[in-house]
Motif scaffolding. Structure first.
Motif, mmCIF file in Angstrom:
data_model
loop_
_atom_site.group_PDB
_atom_site.id
_atom_site.type_symbol
_atom_site.label_atom_id
_atom_site.label_comp_id
_atom_site.label_asym_id
_atom_site.label_seq_id
_atom_site.Cartn_x
_atom_site.Cartn_y
_atom_site.Cartn_z
ATOM 1 N N GLU A 298 0.822 -1.204 0.000
ATOM 2 C CA GLU A 298 0.000 0.000 0.000
ATOM 3 C C GLU A 298 0.861 1.261 0.000
ATOM 4 O O GLU A 298 0.566 2.231 -0.708
ATOM 5 C CB GLU A 298 -0.925 0.011 1.215
ATOM 6 N N LEU A 299 1.944 1.254 0.798
ATOM 7 C CA LEU A 299 2.824 2.414 0.831
ATOM 8 C C LEU A 299 3.443 2.670 -0.540
ATOM 9 O O LEU A 299 3.578 3.822 -0.965
ATOM 10 C CB LEU A 299 3.924 2.207 1.880
ATOM 11 N N ALA A 300 3.828 1.585 -1.233
ATOM 12 C CA ALA A 300 4.384 1.749 -2.574
ATOM 13 C C ALA A 300 3.341 2.343 -3.515
ATOM 14 O O ALA A 300 3.649 3.227 -4.333
ATOM 15 C CB ALA A 300 4.877 0.408 -3.107
ATOM 16 N N ALA A 301 2.088 1.878 -3.399
ATOM 17 C CA ALA A 301 1.024 2.415 -4.246
ATOM 18 C C ALA A 301 0.747 3.880 -3.910
ATOM 19 O O ALA A 301 0.461 4.697 -4.795
ATOM 20 C CB ALA A 301 -0.247 1.586 -4.082
ATOM 21 N N ARG A 302 0.842 4.230 -2.634
ATOM 22 C CA ARG A 302 0.667 5.642 -2.260
ATOM 23 C C ARG A 302 1.795 6.492 -2.846
ATOM 24 O O ARG A 302 1.572 7.626 -3.283
ATOM 25 C CB ARG A 302 0.641 5.781 -0.736
ATOM 26 N N GLY A 303 3.017 5.934 -2.816
ATOM 27 C CA GLY A 303 4.132 6.661 -3.410
ATOM 28 C C GLY A 303 3.933 6.897 -4.892
ATOM 29 O O GLY A 303 4.204 7.996 -5.399
ATOM 30 N N ARG A 304 3.430 5.892 -5.607
ATOM 31 C CA ARG A 304 3.143 6.064 -7.033
ATOM 32 C C ARG A 304 2.007 7.055 -7.242
ATOM 33 O O ARG A 304 2.014 7.846 -8.193
ATOM 34 C CB ARG A 304 2.819 4.709 -7.666
ATOM 35 N N GLY A 305 1.016 7.015 -6.337
ATOM 36 C CA GLY A 305 -0.078 7.992 -6.427
ATOM 37 C C GLY A 305 0.406 9.404 -6.195
ATOM 38 O O GLY A 305 -0.040 10.354 -6.864
ATOM 39 N N ASP A 306 1.353 9.577 -5.253
ATOM 40 C CA ASP A 306 1.911 10.906 -5.015
ATOM 41 C C ASP A 306 2.681 11.394 -6.245
ATOM 42 O O ASP A 306 2.623 12.586 -6.593
ATOM 43 C CB ASP A 306 2.836 10.876 -3.800
#
Length: 553
Positions: free
Chosen positions: A278-286
């Motif tokens: 999830e953190l990786a996906a949030r990073g990509r979303g950012d």
């Protein structure tokens, strides 16, 4: 029996307390490996009703009765309670075992032991209970050892596979980790030649289960791995299941205890994996959000995208944004968002184009940047990406049901921006994100083209301006007042008529009306609004008012 963590009837008879009574096994010689849970001594006729099962019952025979019928009933009651064994001390009161007692015990498969010498039952009880406690202590020590080994395997970087192999080696049986709905995640087999392949064992297991939720075979150890759930509002639910199958022998209580210890370790591993995902996906979303907002220059974007694993090639890029329900229910850190990321990523992997998937939990958005080979692929890839996004939402149980949609809860909206290079992709992501919010409440369709919703976006931006509400009231007020007071409502007729650009035949077909009824309703609408429905300026004003009505209070 060190793995059993207890004591058997055979072992109890070897202890000094019972051995001093010269025990003789009369019936149930093949049942002496029954586990003894407790020792109970008594002489009452109603003893069977006082027992819970697994007891070693000591008696001098006073309570068995003098009639054959009473003796048979007494033994049958003990067998029904599933006691470990009946031990009768012979003496002046009962010099020998009654035939009815022996025959009934033999028929029931109950171990029956006679003692030829008097023994102190207190000493027998103390010795057996000490043995039971020592056995359980040994079991706990073994479980602690497997716990240490699994933890060490995890700290050494072995992850879930190494933990499962450690448990499989300890149990000498195959071990499986499956999802809560029965899908296999990992499998491990004990070391050694000639062992069956664990995947073949799993296939055999599945062949005997009609659904993924059917229970495991008899004798298997199944331990739930706790964790969050993707279902809205679910807490403390099952993340996965750990399954040990008795292929080569019998699984013992120590194996269950070891599996329970391992399940706690696996819960931490899976939770950490999902949090990292999830953190990786949030990073990509950012990254996608910063690109859209202009905080990342188009010339710097390719290098940062490569670090995130996105290599789109030389063709144009397609920006796509999915807007979820507001607020996005069931989406919590490590729970719904993590499950949604995994499900959507798996669905996007089947689309056949490179894609960068991110999440923006604050806005309830899932942005995607897909690589195209040519501009002509835009419509086809948009179809596939939108379907993948919605399928991921369905898999995690977060999609809006038809009943919820009918009740007014908005469903997900997928909007596709214009394709192009990095500069165009940035503008397309920003446009799609803004339009996704403005498009909520429109008739549901697989995806919307952001370029065709600019009017809706403009009206949404003006939603808080009092002039917009006043415009809607001037254009539609009399019609809305009519529909609140009378039937049939006329607003659906006007909406369909304008959607079909004034084509009366198509409007009548959509509304399932005959032409004369439609003409009458259109005339009534024109009368209420005091206008001509054939006038182009009137049509434009009414069309804008209908679109604006979705955004005003």
């Amino acid at each position: 029996m060190e793995n059993q963590g207890g004591i058997t009837v055979r072992r109890a008879l070897e202890l000094p307390g019972l051995r001093g009574g010269l025990p003789e096994v009369v019936t149930g010689e093949d049942q002496l490996d029954r586990p003894v849970r407790w020792v109970h001594a008594g002489e009452a006729p109603n003893l069977p009703a006082l027992l819970k099962g697994g007891e070693l019952l000591l008696t001098t025979g006073l309570g068995i009765g003098t009639r054959s019928a009473d003796q048979r009933a007494f033994v049958r009651g003990l067998a029904e309670r599933d006691i470990a064994a009946l031990v009768v001390e012979l003496g002046p009161r009962l010099p020998r075992l009654p035939a009815a007692l022996v025959d009934t015990a033999r028929s029931a498969g109950l171990p029956l032991v006679q003692l030829h010498r008097e023994v102190p039952f207190v000493s027998v009880t103390e010795q057996v209970h000490t043995e039971i406690v020592n056995g359980h202590y040994a079991l706990l020590r073994q479980a602690e050892e497997i716990d240490r080994r699994c933890t060490r395997a995890l700290l050494d970087g072995g992850g879930v596979p190494r933990v499962l192999r450690t448990l499989a080696e300890f149990a000498a049986e195959p071990v499986f980790l499956e999802t809560a709905d029965g899908r296999l995640l990992y499998a491990a087999a004990p070391p050694g030649a000639g062992r069956p392949d664990p995947l073949q064992v799993w296939e055999g297991l599945r062949a005997g289960r009609t659904t993924d939720r059917d229970p495991a075979p008899s004798g298997a150890v199944v331990v739930e791995v706790p964790g969050g759930s993707a279902a809205p509002g679910a807490t403390g639910t099952v993340r996965a299941r750990l399954v040990l199958l008795p292929v080569g022998g019998r699984l013992l209580p120590v194996h269950r205890l070891a599996a329970e210890r391992a399940s706690g370790i696996l819960a931490v591993v899976l939770m950490q994996a999902r949090q990292e995902e999830e953190l990786a996906a949030r990073g990509r979303g950012d990254f996608l959000h910063d690109l859209a907002e202009g905080r990342i220059a188009p010339e710097d974007a390719p290098a940062q995208a490569r670090v995130l694993g996105f290599r789109p090639g030389e063709g144009p890029m397609l920006p796509v944004v999915m807007r979820l329900a507001d607020p996005p229910e069931g989406l919590t850190p490590g729970g719904g968002w993590a499950a949604l990321v995994r499900a959507v990523a798996e669905e996007l992997a089947a689309v056949g184009v490179p894609a960068l998937l991110g999440v923006r939990p604050v806005e309830g958005r899932v942005p995607v940047l897909a690589g195209l080979r040519a501009e002509g692929e835009r419509a086809a890839v948009s179809d596939r990406v939108a379907a993948a996004l919605r399928a991921g939402l369905e898999r995690t149980g977060l999609a809006v049901s038809p009943a919820e949609g009918a009740a007014g809860r908005p469903g997900p909206v997928v909007v596709v921006g214009g394709a192009g290079g990095w500069a165009a992709a940035a503008a397309g992501l920003r446009h799609a994100a803004q339009t996704a919010t403005a498009a909520r409440g429109l008739p549901d369709q697989p995806w919307y083209d952001a370029r065709r919703l600019d009017i809706d976006l403009l009206l949404w931006r003006l939603r808080d301006h009092p002039d917009l509400a006043a415009f809607v009231d001037r254009a539609l007020g009399p019609l809305l007042d009519h529909d609140r007071r009378a039937k049939p409502p006329l607003l659906p007729t006007l909406t369909a008529y304008l959607a079909h650009a004034g084509r009366k035949a198509e409007t009548a077909r959509e509304l399932h009306l005959n032409r004369q009824t439609l003409y009458n309703r259109l005339a009534r609408i024109a009368e209420l609004l005091g206008t001509d429905l054939d006038d182009p300026h009137t049509v434009l004003a009414l069309s804008l008012a209908l679109r604006a009505r979705r955004h005003v209070p």
